[in-house]
Design a protein around this motif. Structure first.
Motif, short mmCIF file in Angstrom:
data_model
loop_
_atom_site.label_atom_id
_atom_site.label_comp_id
_atom_site.label_asym_id
_atom_site.label_seq_id
_atom_site.Cartn_x
_atom_site.Cartn_y
_atom_site.Cartn_z
N PHE A 187 109.76 68.07 38.25
CA PHE A 187 110.84 67.97 39.23
C PHE A 187 111.42 66.56 39.19
CE2 PHE A 187 110.15 72.02 41.13
CZ PHE A 187 108.78 72.24 41.03
N ILE A 188 112.73 66.49 39.20
CA ILE A 188 113.42 65.21 39.25
C ILE A 188 114.23 65.19 40.54
CG2 ILE A 188 114.97 63.59 38.08
CD1 ILE A 188 114.51 65.19 35.49
N ARG A 189 113.91 64.24 41.43
CA ARG A 189 114.67 64.11 42.68
C ARG A 189 115.80 63.12 42.49
NH1 ARG A 189 109.53 63.92 44.07
NH2 ARG A 189 109.50 61.66 44.16
N ASP A 190 116.85 63.29 43.28
CA ASP A 190 117.98 62.35 43.26
C ASP A 190 118.38 62.05 41.80
OD1 ASP A 190 118.50 58.88 44.23
OD2 ASP A 190 119.92 60.57 44.13
N SER A 191 118.70 63.08 41.07
CA SER A 191 118.97 62.92 39.64
C SER A 191 120.14 61.96 39.40
CB SER A 191 119.24 64.27 38.99
OG SER A 191 120.26 64.96 39.67
N GLN A 192 120.02 61.21 38.31
CA GLN A 192 121.01 60.19 37.95
C GLN A 192 121.60 60.52 36.57
OE1 GLN A 192 121.62 57.44 40.11
NE2 GLN A 192 120.40 58.82 41.42
N PRO A 193 122.80 60.05 36.30
CA PRO A 193 123.37 60.28 34.96
C PRO A 193 122.46 59.77 33.84
CG PRO A 193 125.08 59.53 36.46
CD PRO A 193 123.78 59.45 37.22
N SER A 194 121.67 58.72 34.13
CA SER A 194 120.76 58.18 33.11
C SER A 194 119.59 59.14 32.82
CB SER A 194 120.21 56.82 33.56
OG SER A 194 119.54 56.96 34.81
N ASP A 195 119.44 60.18 33.65
CA ASP A 195 118.40 61.20 33.38
C ASP A 195 118.88 62.21 32.35
OD1 ASP A 195 117.58 61.30 36.93
OD2 ASP A 195 116.71 60.06 35.34
N SER A 196 120.14 62.14 31.96
CA SER A 196 120.67 63.09 30.97
C SER A 196 119.95 62.89 29.64
CB SER A 196 122.18 62.87 30.79
OG SER A 196 122.88 63.10 31.99
N ALA A 197 119.25 63.91 29.21
CA ALA A 197 118.40 63.83 28.02
C ALA A 197 117.84 65.23 27.77
CB ALA A 197 117.26 62.84 28.22
N THR A 198 117.05 65.34 26.72
CA THR A 198 116.28 66.57 26.49
C THR A 198 114.85 66.30 26.94
OG1 THR A 198 117.64 67.28 24.62
CG2 THR A 198 115.42 68.19 24.75
N TYR A 199 114.31 67.22 27.71
CA TYR A 199 112.95 67.09 28.24
C TYR A 199 112.05 68.09 27.53
CZ TYR A 199 114.92 64.05 31.73
OH TYR A 199 115.54 63.00 32.35
N LEU A 200 110.98 67.58 26.92
CA LEU A 200 110.06 68.43 26.19
C LEU A 200 108.71 68.43 26.88
CD1 LEU A 200 111.44 66.39 23.60
CD2 LEU A 200 110.83 68.52 22.53
N CYS A 201 108.16 69.62 27.11
CA CYS A 201 106.79 69.66 27.59
C CYS A 201 105.87 69.64 26.37
CB CYS A 201 106.54 70.89 28.46
SG CYS A 201 106.77 72.45 27.61
N ALA A 202 104.66 69.14 26.56
CA ALA A 202 103.69 69.08 25.47
C ALA A 202 102.31 69.34 26.04
CB ALA A 202 103.74 67.73 24.77
N MET A 203 101.45 69.93 25.23
CA MET A 203 100.12 70.28 25.71
C MET A 203 99.08 69.96 24.66
SD MET A 203 101.09 73.82 27.54
CE MET A 203 102.61 73.87 28.47
N LEU A 204 97.89 69.72 25.15
CA LEU A 204 96.80 69.28 24.29
C LEU A 204 95.53 70.00 24.72
CD1 LEU A 204 96.50 66.97 22.17
CD2 LEU A 204 96.07 65.42 24.06
N LYS A 205 94.73 70.46 23.75
CA LYS A 205 93.49 71.14 24.11
C LYS A 205 92.39 70.14 24.43
CE LYS A 205 94.78 75.09 21.32
NZ LYS A 205 94.57 75.83 20.07
N GLY A 206 92.42 69.02 23.76
CA GLY A 206 91.39 68.02 23.99
C GLY A 206 91.77 66.73 23.28
N VAL A 207 91.00 65.69 23.54
CA VAL A 207 91.27 64.40 22.92
C VAL A 207 91.19 64.54 21.41
CG1 VAL A 207 90.39 62.06 22.67
CG2 VAL A 207 90.41 63.14 24.90
N GLY A 208 92.20 64.02 20.74
CA GLY A 208 92.21 64.05 19.29
C GLY A 208 92.71 65.35 18.70
N ASN A 209 93.07 66.29 19.56
CA ASN A 209 93.57 67.58 19.06
C ASN A 209 95.08 67.55 18.83
OD1 ASN A 209 91.43 70.09 20.61
ND2 ASN A 209 91.02 68.50 19.14
N GLN A 210 95.57 68.66 18.33
CA GLN A 210 96.98 68.78 18.02
C GLN A 210 97.81 68.92 19.29
OE1 GLN A 210 97.68 71.96 15.33
NE2 GLN A 210 99.84 72.13 15.83
N PHE A 211 98.98 68.25 19.29
CA PHE A 211 99.94 68.42 20.36
C PHE A 211 100.78 69.67 20.10
CE2 PHE A 211 100.27 64.41 22.85
CZ PHE A 211 99.26 63.71 22.23
N TYR A 212 101.05 70.43 21.14
CA TYR A 212 101.96 71.57 21.06
C TYR A 212 103.14 71.27 21.95
CZ TYR A 212 98.26 74.26 18.81
OH TYR A 212 97.29 74.70 17.94
#
Lengths: 111, 116
Positions: free
Chosen positions: A75-100
């Protein structure tokens, strides 16, 4: 089915609006959840990370994880023009594992 | 100082050519990655090296060959370039062994490859 699903948008909101960005995932082994922000023609940068379920707040940004529903939000409150971008979520199973990574949601905040 | 640098930033080449992209990180990280980002912004892992050893090798054509001469460098060589190889290639690094740092990958600025 991709391991991580994210609505690509594009999302366009007026300045000051509350923005909600979401990802779903299928693998219950994911434990670490991150949000990256990518400005045009730049590499992604880490915005926030959370471990397990719950909320985490950092200024105007709140990351939320619901492991029972396999659903994460930013969630982004009080959004600003500088927030204009692409937002990517990423997930990890454990330390040292592959990012998805999710496919990214393109956000434009209109002044 | 640039944390993760890539060269070249732009690469335009013809089908069938062989090209290399270089990556260097000065963060002292032990793990480096190559990602491909297509026109729809999907970021897909290609390779990961930990201490110069290949640990992730996703389904990538064997025309792509990574080489890590040392912990700070991970280069990507592409043989017989095809139109479908056109994309932005990102190098990234992380310190996989330290819990506090392992969530964060530092990305380079990307190499925009166009195959004509």
């Amino acid at each position: 089915q991709k391991e991580v699903e994210q609505d690509p948008g594009p999302l366009s909101v007026p300045e000051g609006a509350i923005v909600s960005l979401n990802c779903t995932y299928s693998n219950s082994a994911f434990q670490y959840f991150m949000w990256y922000r990518q400005y045009s023609r730049k590499g992604p940068e880490l915005l926030m990370y959370t471990y397990s379920s719950g909320n985490k707040e950092d200024g105007r940004f709140t990351a939320q994880v619901d492991k029972s529903s396999k659903y994460i939000s930013l969630f982004i409150r009080d959004s600003q023009p500088s927030d204009s971008a692409t937002y990517l979520c990423a997930m990890l199973k454990g330390v040292g594992n592959q990012f998805y990574f999710g496919t990214g949601t393109s956000l434009t905040v209109i002044p | 100082d640039t944390a993760v640098s890539q060269t070249p930033k732009y690469l335009v080449t013809q089908m069938g050519n062989d090209k290399s992209i270089k990556c260097e990180q000065n963060l002292g990280h032990d793990t480096m990655y190559w990602y491909k980002q297509d026109s729809k912004k999907f970021l897909k892992i290609m390779f990961s090296y930990n201490n110069k050893e290949l640990i992730i090798n996703e389904t990538v054509p064997n025309r792509f060959s990574p080489k890590s001469p040392d912990k700070a460098h991970l280069n990507l060589h592409i043989n017989s370039l095809e139109l479908g190889d056109s994309a932005v290639y990102f190098c990234a690094s992380s310190q996989a062994g330290r819990l506090a740092d392992s969530y964060e990958q530092y990305f380079g600025p990307g190499t925009r490859l166009t195959v004509t």
